[in-house]
Every structure is written in structure tokens, then in C-alpha cells.
Scaffold this active site. Structure first.
Site, PDB file in Angstrom:
ATOM      1  NE  ARG A  20      -3.508  -2.485   2.486  1.00  0.00           N
ATOM      2  CZ  ARG A  20      -4.815  -2.529   2.260  1.00  0.00           C
ATOM      3  NH1 ARG A  20      -5.456  -1.408   2.007  1.00  0.00           N
ATOM      4  NH2 ARG A  20      -5.471  -3.661   2.278  1.00  0.00           N
ATOM      5  CB  SER A 135     -22.033 -12.095  10.698  1.00  0.00           C
ATOM      6  OG  SER A 135     -21.238 -11.154  10.024  1.00  0.00           O
ATOM      7  CB  SER A 187     -17.956   0.045   1.014  1.00  0.00           C
ATOM      8  OG  SER A 187     -17.094  -0.912   1.606  1.00  0.00           O
ATOM      9  CG  HIS A 215     -20.077   2.937   2.495  1.00  0.00           C
ATOM     10  ND1 HIS A 215     -19.083   3.680   1.892  1.00  0.00           N
ATOM     11  CD2 HIS A 215     -19.448   2.024   3.265  1.00  0.00           C
ATOM     12  CE1 HIS A 215     -17.900   3.224   2.265  1.00  0.00           C
ATOM     13  NE2 HIS A 215     -18.095   2.223   3.099  1.00  0.00           N
ATOM     14  CE  LYS A 246     -16.915   4.912   4.678  1.00  0.00           C
ATOM     15  NZ  LYS A 246     -16.255   4.956   6.003  1.00  0.00           N
ATOM     16  CB  THR A 275     -11.904   5.938  23.628  1.00  0.00           C
ATOM     17  OG1 THR A 275     -11.506   4.582  23.466  1.00  0.00           O
ATOM     18  CG2 THR A 275     -11.322   6.756  22.485  1.00  0.00           C
ATOM     19  CB  THR A 276      -9.736  11.012  24.653  1.00  0.00           C
ATOM     20  OG1 THR A 276      -8.789  10.716  25.681  1.00  0.00           O
ATOM     21  CG2 THR A 276      -9.982  12.511  24.619  1.00  0.00           C
ATOM     22  CB  THR A 361      -9.672  -4.299   0.957  1.00  0.00           C
ATOM     23  OG1 THR A 361      -8.640  -3.687   1.751  1.00  0.00           O
ATOM     24  CG2 THR A 361     -10.928  -3.459   1.048  1.00  0.00           C
TER      25      THR A 361
END
Length: 413
Positions: A20, A135, A187, A215, A246, A275-276, A361
Site C-alpha cells: 500500500r 453475520s 462498499s 455508506h 463519509k 477512549t477520549t 480488502t
């Protein structure tokens, strides 16, 4: 020893054409989707054809103004987790807006759509006693990881295959808690789930429905709330996940559901608790973007018109693409090396930026370029894209759509 292991792994990626490469971009104020490509100290103006900022809201004056005002008022960071000093009025306002948008009781913000999916699914499935998750096989990595972290039993149904889903549901004890997890717009292919049929099965077999609309939010439905909104199924979906990275044009993610479900996740999801929180300026920008999209459909209508124009022109070429019912246009190259080569040629010779999408991906042999069209791509830009892509497609000697269809038909016989 360790460096050598890392080097060998990276060399393998490069050999397969899957390494990549990040393209460094510099935005040009008021010129989206035009940008400057920074390469080895040289700057070149290009047109972006793969941005997830589908409506260009990341550059919209209303969004930028809201973020400036919040930055001046509240500073750069939130100062903590939501539980410890990190809940600001912008977070509360945004969650109220999201709940209203999706016609739900409550909403909950996360730092990304990925974290929202991972947190919500892992929390629900791990804390519902003896839960089973069903799923779709093409669900996003964030959903897969959330399900995996829950350690709940999972069943994978074939992509958008309602019959297979029902077959799996029939095999489960009717008294066990069940969650059907799927997406509205997928996507990588741009296809849309049979949401109405899945909701009917969920009701029949007493399962929760969990849908990822990242999406779709901002792009579909009378209020821009997504495919569920477009189909009028808000009351049939239990939990909706989406993000702001998006069509909303900024950063962050969220879930929305009834009050008890949201409070359950808020109280038990470790990635949320520890998490902040999002910077107030980001929340303010997301709020301004959502309010504009709900009030004014101009951008999304223009985007869909431009998508139709690109598809109609692609149909006149030998280029193989998935002519889906959504705004996503995958151009099927089916080879990692060619995919990277075509992307490089478009950038170098035609100032067109479309990032190659390779394994993991998408499966090997399914490599593609994914074109995303915005309201701000002009007819001249579209003509340039089609002509340039057609030229490069032929230069790489790729099979035409017609030839591929004949081969597929012959193989089937």
C-alpha cells in the site's frame, strides 16, 4: 532477526503488487475534488475520484464555520473520556440530532465507525446470555472483529441470501438471543441488502437487527438518514451504526437505538468508556453537516445525477464495472499488479487519482478501482475520466465487458 522478518513480509507484499502506497494530498480551498499531489518535493494538481467525502461536506462553508466557532469557544481537545470531563454540549446536541434523524430514542458517539461497530457488537453479543450472531459473509472488518471479540457463537450467511439466513435461524433454539448483523450498502461492490426481507425474518424468529449504514447516511432517504429511511423501515431496525467520515465530511461514528439498548452499550462498552471523546469542534462540524443535509437535499441529488452520468458513459466502453444500484462504482481489474499499474498510470499521465483496492480488502482475483462521484465533479471531469480510463484499460490489454460475459457464459455451460 526481527527486521529481516518484517522486510521479507513487506517484500512479499510488493512482489504481489499489494504493497500500500499512501498518496499525499493537499486540499485546495474551494476547489474540491481538485487537490495538490505532493510527490518527492514536487506538487501536481489532480482530480480525486475515490474520496469518501461523498458530498464534499468536509469543505462546506457551514461546516468549516461551525468548527471554527467551536474551536474558538471550546479549544482543541475534549479533555477526557465521556465519563471524566469529556462530555460537552456539542456531544449532547449531536446525539440528540442523530436520534431525531433516525427516529430513535437515543444515540451514542464513538471516535470512528470502526470503533462503533466493534464496541457495540462485542458488547451486545458478549453480554446477552447464550447469544448467537448471524453475520453476512461480506460484512466490514469492524463488524467481524466485534463479533470475534465477543466470543459468542456466530453463523455466517451467504451474501444477501435471505433463504440461507432463514435456514440458519431455523436451526437455533427459539429462546436463544439472536442478532442479525448486516450492512445496507456494501462498499466494495455497491450492492444493497434485502433489508425488508431480513427485518421480516428477524420479527419471525425474534432476533435483533443491527445494520451498518456508513455508506448510506447522508445520501439516501427523504431526510438523508440512509437506506432504512428511504424504505421507511426505521421502526423495524433495532440498532443503526454509521459514521461521520463519509457523507458527513468529518470524523467519528455512532450508534442509535432505543434508550435501554444505547444505555446498555454506553455502560458496558470498554472502547467507549476508556477512549477520549471527540473534540468539540468535530462534533460541532458533524452537527452542522447533518443539519444542512437534512434541510437541503441539493448535494445528494446532484451526486446521484453525476453517478448516473458516469455509469451511462462507462456502459459505452469496454471497461468492466459493477453496475450496482448504489452510488459506488467498482471497476473490476481482477489482478493486483494491473490494478496498481492502472492507478499509477492514471495519476502520472492523466492527473486522476483512484486508489487500487487489493487483498485483504477484497478477495484475490477481485482487485478493483472504486470510483466515487461527488456533486462537484463537472461534466468535463467526467469526460476526462472516461477517456483516460478507457485508454489505460486498452494499454493494459484487459478483457472487455462483452468478452468477459462470453467467457463466463461459456464456463457456465
Amino acid at each position: 532477526m526481527y527486521k529481516e522478518i518484517f522486510r521479507q513480509s513487506l517484500d512479499h507484499l510488493k512482489l504481489e503488487g499489494r504493497y500500500r502506497v499512501f498518496i499525499e494530498l493537499e486540499k485546495i480551498p474551494g476547489a474540491f475534488p481538485r487537490a495538490k499531489y505532493q510527490n518527492k518535493g514536487q506538487s501536481q494538481e489532480i482530480t480525486i475520484w475515490c474520496s469518501n467525502d461523498y458530498l464534499g461536506m468536509g469543505n462546506h462553508p457551514a461546516v468549516v464555520k461551525a468548527m471554527h466557532q467551536a474551536l474558538d469557544q471550546d479549544g482543541a481537545g475534549s479533555g477526557g473520556t465521556r465519563n471524566i470531563g469529556g462530555t460537552h454540549h456539542w456531544h449532547t446536541k449531536l446525539e440528540q440530532e442523530l436520534a431525531n434523524l433516525h427516529k430513535k430514542d437515543s444515540a451514542l458517539l464513538f471516535t470512528s465507525g470502526y470503533v462503533a461497530n466493534e464496541s457495540a457488537l462485542s458488547t451486545l453479543a458478549s453480554r446477552l446470555p447464550n447469544c448467537v450472531i448471524l453475520s453476512d459473509v461480506q460484512n466490514h472488518a469492524s463488524m467481524i472483529h466485534g463479533i470475534r471479540y465477543s466470543k459468542a457463537e456466530k453463523m455466517i450467511f451467504r451474501h444477501n441470501d435471505v433463504a440461507h439466513l432463514e435456514e440458519l435461524l431455523q436451526s437455533i433454539d427459539p429462546h436463544r438471543p439472536k442478532i442479525i448483523a448486516f450492512e445496507s450498502v456494501y462498499s466494495m461492490a455497491g450492492d444493497i441488502a434485502p433489508i425488508k426481507e431480513i427485518c421480516a425474518l428477524a420479527k419471525k424468529y425474534k432476533a435483533l437487527t443491527y445494520i451498518d449504514e456508513v455508506h448510506a447516511v447522508g445520501l439516501y432517504g427523504p431526510n438523508g438518514a440512509g437506506i432504512v429511511d428511504e424504505l421507511g423501515l426505521q421502526n423495524d431496525i433495532d440498532i443503526i451504526c454509521a459514521n461521520f467520515g463519509k457523507a458527513i465530511g468529518v470524523l467519528g461514528g455512532y450508534i442509535t437505538a432505543n434508550a435501554e439498548t444505547v444505555d446498555f452499550i454506553r455502560s458496558h462498552a470498554s472502547p467507549f468508556i476508556f477512549t477520549t471523546s471527540l473534540p468539540p469542534s468535530i462534533a460541532a462540524g458533524a452537527l452542522a453537516s447533518l443539519q444542512h443535509i437534512r434541510k437541503d437535499p441539493t448535494e445528494r441529488l446532484q451526486m446521484h445525477q453525476k453517478v448516473s452520468l458516469v455509469k451511462s458513459q462507462l456502459r459505452q466502453t469496454p471497461i468492466e464495472f459493477l453496475d450496482s444500484e448504489s452510488h459506488i462504482i467498482p471497476v473490476m481489474v481482477r489482478n493486483a499488479e494491473n490494478c496498481k499499474g492502472i492507478s499509477d498510470a492514471l495519476l502520472k499521465n492523466y492527473q486522476i487519482y483512484i486508489q487500487p483496492i487489493n487483498y485483504p480488502t477484497v478477495p484475490k482475483g477481485q482487485e478493483r478501482l472504486r470510483i466515487t462521484v461527488t456533486p462537484y465533479h463537472t461534466p468535463e471531469m467526467i469526460d476526462h475520466l472516461i477517456k483516460s480510463l478507457t485508454t489505460v484499460w486498452k494499454e493494459f490489454g484487459l478483457t472487455s465487458c462483452q468478452q468477459k460475459a462470453q467467457k463466463d457464459q461459456a464456463a457456465a455451460i
